[in-house]
Each structure stands twice: as structure tokens, then as C-alpha cells.
Design an enzyme around this catalytic site. Structure first.
Site, mmCIF file in Angstrom:
data_model
loop_
_atom_site.group_PDB
_atom_site.id
_atom_site.type_symbol
_atom_site.label_atom_id
_atom_site.label_comp_id
_atom_site.label_asym_id
_atom_site.label_seq_id
_atom_site.Cartn_x
_atom_site.Cartn_y
_atom_site.Cartn_z
ATOM 1 N N ARG A 47 0.849 -1.215 0.000
ATOM 2 C CA ARG A 47 0.000 0.000 0.000
ATOM 3 C C ARG A 47 0.878 1.257 0.000
ATOM 4 O O ARG A 47 0.557 2.253 -0.634
ATOM 5 C CB ARG A 47 -0.951 0.006 1.216
ATOM 6 C CG ARG A 47 -1.646 1.341 1.403
ATOM 7 C CD ARG A 47 -2.919 1.279 2.247
ATOM 8 N NE ARG A 47 -2.787 0.517 3.464
ATOM 9 C CZ ARG A 47 -2.167 0.946 4.567
ATOM 10 N NH1 ARG A 47 -1.607 2.139 4.612
ATOM 11 N NH2 ARG A 47 -2.102 0.176 5.634
ATOM 12 N N TYR A 99 -16.141 17.525 -15.912
ATOM 13 C CA TYR A 99 -16.549 16.119 -15.984
ATOM 14 C C TYR A 99 -17.563 15.839 -14.870
ATOM 15 O O TYR A 99 -17.315 16.184 -13.717
ATOM 16 C CB TYR A 99 -15.312 15.213 -15.867
ATOM 17 C CG TYR A 99 -15.636 13.785 -15.529
ATOM 18 C CD1 TYR A 99 -16.437 13.029 -16.377
ATOM 19 C CD2 TYR A 99 -15.175 13.198 -14.363
ATOM 20 C CE1 TYR A 99 -16.766 11.726 -16.059
ATOM 21 C CE2 TYR A 99 -15.492 11.890 -14.042
ATOM 22 C CZ TYR A 99 -16.288 11.159 -14.895
ATOM 23 O OH TYR A 99 -16.621 9.871 -14.576
ATOM 24 N N ASP A 171 -6.980 18.931 -15.474
ATOM 25 C CA ASP A 171 -7.314 17.560 -15.860
ATOM 26 C C ASP A 171 -6.900 17.409 -17.327
ATOM 27 O O ASP A 171 -7.542 17.952 -18.214
ATOM 28 C CB ASP A 171 -8.818 17.314 -15.664
ATOM 29 C CG ASP A 171 -9.205 15.858 -15.934
ATOM 30 O OD1 ASP A 171 -8.484 15.190 -16.698
ATOM 31 O OD2 ASP A 171 -10.223 15.403 -15.392
ATOM 32 N N LYS A 196 -8.035 6.102 -19.608
ATOM 33 C CA LYS A 196 -8.366 6.530 -20.980
ATOM 34 C C LYS A 196 -7.153 6.342 -21.894
ATOM 35 O O LYS A 196 -6.712 5.237 -22.080
ATOM 36 C CB LYS A 196 -8.881 7.967 -20.947
ATOM 37 C CG LYS A 196 -9.878 8.255 -19.812
ATOM 38 C CD LYS A 196 -11.171 7.463 -19.914
ATOM 39 C CE LYS A 196 -12.063 7.771 -18.716
ATOM 40 N NZ LYS A 196 -13.266 6.963 -18.678
HETATM 41 C C1 LIG Z 1 -11.893 14.213 -18.059
HETATM 42 C C2 LIG Z 1 -12.084 13.076 -17.101
HETATM 43 N N1 LIG Z 1 -11.527 13.152 -15.871
HETATM 44 C C3 LIG Z 1 -11.685 12.162 -14.971
HETATM 45 C C4 LIG Z 1 -12.417 11.032 -15.258
HETATM 46 C C5 LIG Z 1 -12.591 9.973 -14.205
HETATM 47 O O1 LIG Z 1 -11.837 8.832 -14.484
HETATM 48 P P1 LIG Z 1 -12.190 7.399 -13.853
HETATM 49 O O2 LIG Z 1 -13.390 6.885 -14.570
HETATM 50 O O3 LIG Z 1 -10.937 6.588 -14.069
HETATM 51 O O4 LIG Z 1 -12.468 7.603 -12.407
HETATM 52 C C6 LIG Z 1 -13.003 10.919 -16.520
HETATM 53 C C7 LIG Z 1 -13.823 9.740 -16.866
HETATM 54 O O5 LIG Z 1 -14.469 9.667 -17.876
HETATM 55 C C8 LIG Z 1 -12.836 11.961 -17.465
HETATM 56 O O6 LIG Z 1 -13.391 11.917 -18.698
#
Ligand SMILES: Cc1ncc(COP(=O)(O)O)c(C=O)c1O
Length: 372
Positions: A47, A99, A171, A196
Site C-alpha cells: 500500500r 466532468y 485535468d 483513458k
Molecule cells: C476528463 C475526465 N476526468 C476524470 C475522469 C474519471 O476517471 P475514472 O473513470 O478513471 O475515475 C473521466 C472519466 O471519464 C474523465 O473523462
């Protein structure tokens, strides 16, 4: 070293025990202590740290040009950790079209905890400046935004954050370090859903938080990561790291395909609007051309005829798959408003596309027959 070389080599090392060129997966949760009580190989308990996670974190920091990185079990866990590193009473400024998972965290998890958030139009610097308070600690920028592909000026937002003695977090999931370099534009922290494009194959959930400076704030992040344990498993770290070497070659492919699809859609008589920063008529085109190497693989469009028509189009595709998420080799289509739930601000006739690595002509032909 250049990005292509870093993507292949950062965090990828020959295994000292066996000479294996591809790293082994270290499943052991615990590591041997020396007779003198020390931990001579640097690992204690998985961890806290694990060789596969250390390798991924080294790679993420190198890709973004940061000083340090922490890997998480999802992009949302990375976001959550960054917010937890703030204190109750702190104020955050976030895009109104952030998001929807991030908006939900801010509204439903962190507002009761004491974090205050102002949601603003991040494309309007005046609105951001007006939202600044003495308690503002963080300005969150997500560009291109999900799912309307709005473009925020990272350099401008960072300047506003720094004038307010706040941090700017970006982000960078949609653009990736291949197409957009937030630290060079002034951001202090970068968040990724490695689920992604970085993972790139639709087979692993993960997140990353990269810091420009390995300072006290990053140490708080590290402490929350290792104390709370929202960490990816060794196999998940291995999978993300396995995806990265091809990232600099995948992103231009996604982007070139997306531009062709967006151009096709923008000329189609049954399409009301196309949201893609690579199109000259997109309101963020000028900023995107300045701050992005290419406009990326995501786009959305609105069909004439409303929600019912949008579902009909999605029902007819054959090469695209109807599914959420993005960043894999396969193209996906999604009726976004129905995924985001009742609080959505997304238009009901909008379909979001994650453009994959198929041939652009096949994608265009598929959409052409679905729109007919
Ligand atoms: C721009 C963006 N940030 C964060 C996330 C969150 O990622 P996760 O699904 O791995 O938690 C997403 C998910 O689609 C996203 O499109």
C-alpha cells in the site's frame, strides 16, 4: 530526452534479478526487512509503495515534465485525493461543464465536508476573476471539456490562480501530455484518468496526479495516497505502463481521424452542431491551436430532431460501439445526457464520440449510413 523516448524508457528498466526486458509484476504485498531492521531494497508494504507503482509514477512524472507523481485506482480517486489535500473552508473554482463525476464529488462529497465550490464558465477569464475569494485555494481547469469540448486558456487561468495565491490543477485526460503541456503553461498540478488514453486499451482503471514541485502540498497528497490506499494493483500499474510507449503514436492517429469525422459531420444536413476544437468555427479554435499540438480524439455533435433522433442514430451504427468511456483503439458513441443523470446540462440531442484508430473512411461511412 524527447517524449517518444521517455514514453518507451521512463519507468521501464531491465529487471535486475532476471534481466527481463519487460518488467515482472510484483504481487507480493510485503517485502523482506534486513537483519539490522532496515529495508535495504526500499519497499516495506505494497500500500505504501510497490515496484510496479513506483515505475508507473516515475513514468507519469517524466511524461508531464513534473517533479513527482502519485498513481491511483481511478481518475476519480486522483481527483478525490487532490481535493482531500485541501482543508475544510477552502474554496475551489471549477468549470460549470467539468466532468460530471468531478462535479458530483465537489457537490455531494466535498461540500458536506466543508469545501466550497464556485462553478464558472472557464472560457471567460472575467467570470473566474469575479469568483476568486480570499479562501480560494484551487482553480480546476479541464480542457477540452467533457462533453462540449470547450477550451479554457490554461496560461490565463494559471495567472489568475497565482495572483490569488491559489494552485491551478489541470485535468489533462483528454489531451494527454502528447497534445498539451499544462506545466509549461503555468499549471501546478495535473490529473489523469489513466483509464483513458494513457492505458489506451480499455482494459484498466487508473488515475495519476502529477506535481510540478515535490513540495509540502505533494507530500500531503502522498500521505493521503499511502494512508488511504486508493492505489492501483501491481497488474493495473503494469497495464498502464504497457500502454504508454505507443501513446505518442496513437494520439496523432486519434486526432487526425477525429478531424476528418468532425469535418464530415459539420457538412451533414441532419447535423445541428459539431463541437470539435479542430474546426475553424469552434469558439476555442484559436486558443486550442496555441496550446494544443493537435485537437485530440474526442468530439460531440448535436443532431436535428432531438433526443429520439439521437438515440436512433446511435442505434444504427455498426463500426462504432454504443458505450461510455474513451481513449481506446475502438470508436465509441454515447448519448451523453442520459449517462450524466438528471442534473445534466448536456443537450438532449448530443452524441459524444471517442474516435478510435480504425480507418477514418470506415468511421465516416458508418456515421453516414446511421444519419440517413
Ligand atoms: C476528463 C475526465 N476526468 C476524470 C475522469 C474519471 O476517471 P475514472 O473513470 O478513471 O475515475 C473521466 C472519466 O471519464 C474523465 O473523462
Amino acid at each position: 530526452m524527447r517524449l517518444e523516448t521517455l514514453a518507451v524508457h521512463a519507468g521501464h528498466a531491465i529487471d535486475p534479478a532476471t534481466g527481463a526486458v519487460t518488467a515482472p509484476i510484483h504481487l507480493s504485498t510485503t517485502f523482506e526487512r534486513g537483519a539490522d531492521g532496515s529495508y535495504p531494497r526500499g519497499y516495506i508494504y505494497t500500500r505504501t509503495a510497490n515496484p510496479n507503482r513506483s515505475a508507473l509514477e516515475k513514468c507519469l512524472a517524466a511524461l508531464e515534465g513534473g517533479a513527482a507523481a502519485a498513481a491511483f485506482s481511478s481518475g476519480s480517486a486522483a481527483t478525490m485525493t487532490l481535493l482531500q489535500a485541501l482543508a475544510p473552508g477552502d474554496h475551489v473554482i471549477a468549470p460549470v461543464d467539468v466532468y460530471h463525476g468531478t462535479a458530483r464529488l465537489l457537490r455531494e462529497v466535498f461540500a458536506p465536508w466543508g469545501l466550497e465550490t464556485s462553478f464558472v464558465d472557464m472560457t471567460d477569464p472575467g467570470q473566474i476573476e469575479q469568483a476568486v475569494r480570499t479562501t480560494t485555494r484551487l482553480i480546476w481547469v479541464e480542457t477540452p471539456s467533457n462533453p462540449l469540448l470547450k477550451i479554457a486558456d490554461i496560461a490565463r487561468v494559471s495567472d489568475i490562480a497565482h495572483a490569488a495565491k491559489a494552485l491551478c490543477a489541470c485535468d489533462n485526460t483528454w489531451a494527454t501530455p502528447v497534445l498539451q503541456r499544462p506545466f509549461e503553461l503555468g499549471a501546478d498540478l495535473i490529473v489523469h484518468a489513466t483509464t483513458k488514453y494513457l492505458g489506451g486499451h480499455g482494459d484498466v482503471l487508473g488515475g495519476g496526479l502529477i506535481a510540478k514541485r515535490d513540495d509540502g502540498f505533494f507530500q500531503r497528497i502522498r500521505n493521503i495516497q499511502t494512508s488511504g490506499g486508493a492505489v492501483p494493483s501491481p497488474f493495473e500499474c503494469w497495464l498502464v505502463l504497457r500502454g504508454v510507449p505507443t501513446l505518442p503514436y496513437r494520439m496523432p492517429g486519434h486526432s487526425e481521424n477525429a478531424l476528418r469525422v468532425a469535418t464530415f459531420l459539420s457538412q451533414h444536413p441532419t447535423v445541428e452542431a459539431v463541437h470539435y476544437p479542430g474546426l475553424k468555427e469552434h469558439p476555442g479554435h484559436e486558443i486550442a491551436s496555441r496550446q494544443m499540438k493537435q485537437p485530440g480524439g474526442m468530439l460531440s455533435f448535436q443532431v436535428k430532431g432531438g433526443r429520439k433522433r439521437a438515440f436512433e442514430v446511435a442505434a444504427k451504427v455498426k463500426v462504432f460501439t454504443r458505450a461510455t468511456s474513451l481513449g481506446g483503439a475502438e470508436s465509441l458513441i454515447e448519448h451523453r445526457a442520459s449517462v450524466e443523470g438528471p442534473e445534466t446540462r448536456t443537450p438532449d440531442n448530443l452524441l459524444r464520440l471517442s474516435i478510435g484508430l480504425e480507418h477514418a473512411d470506415d468511421l465516416i461511412e458508418d456515421l453516414a449510413q446511421a444519419l440517413t
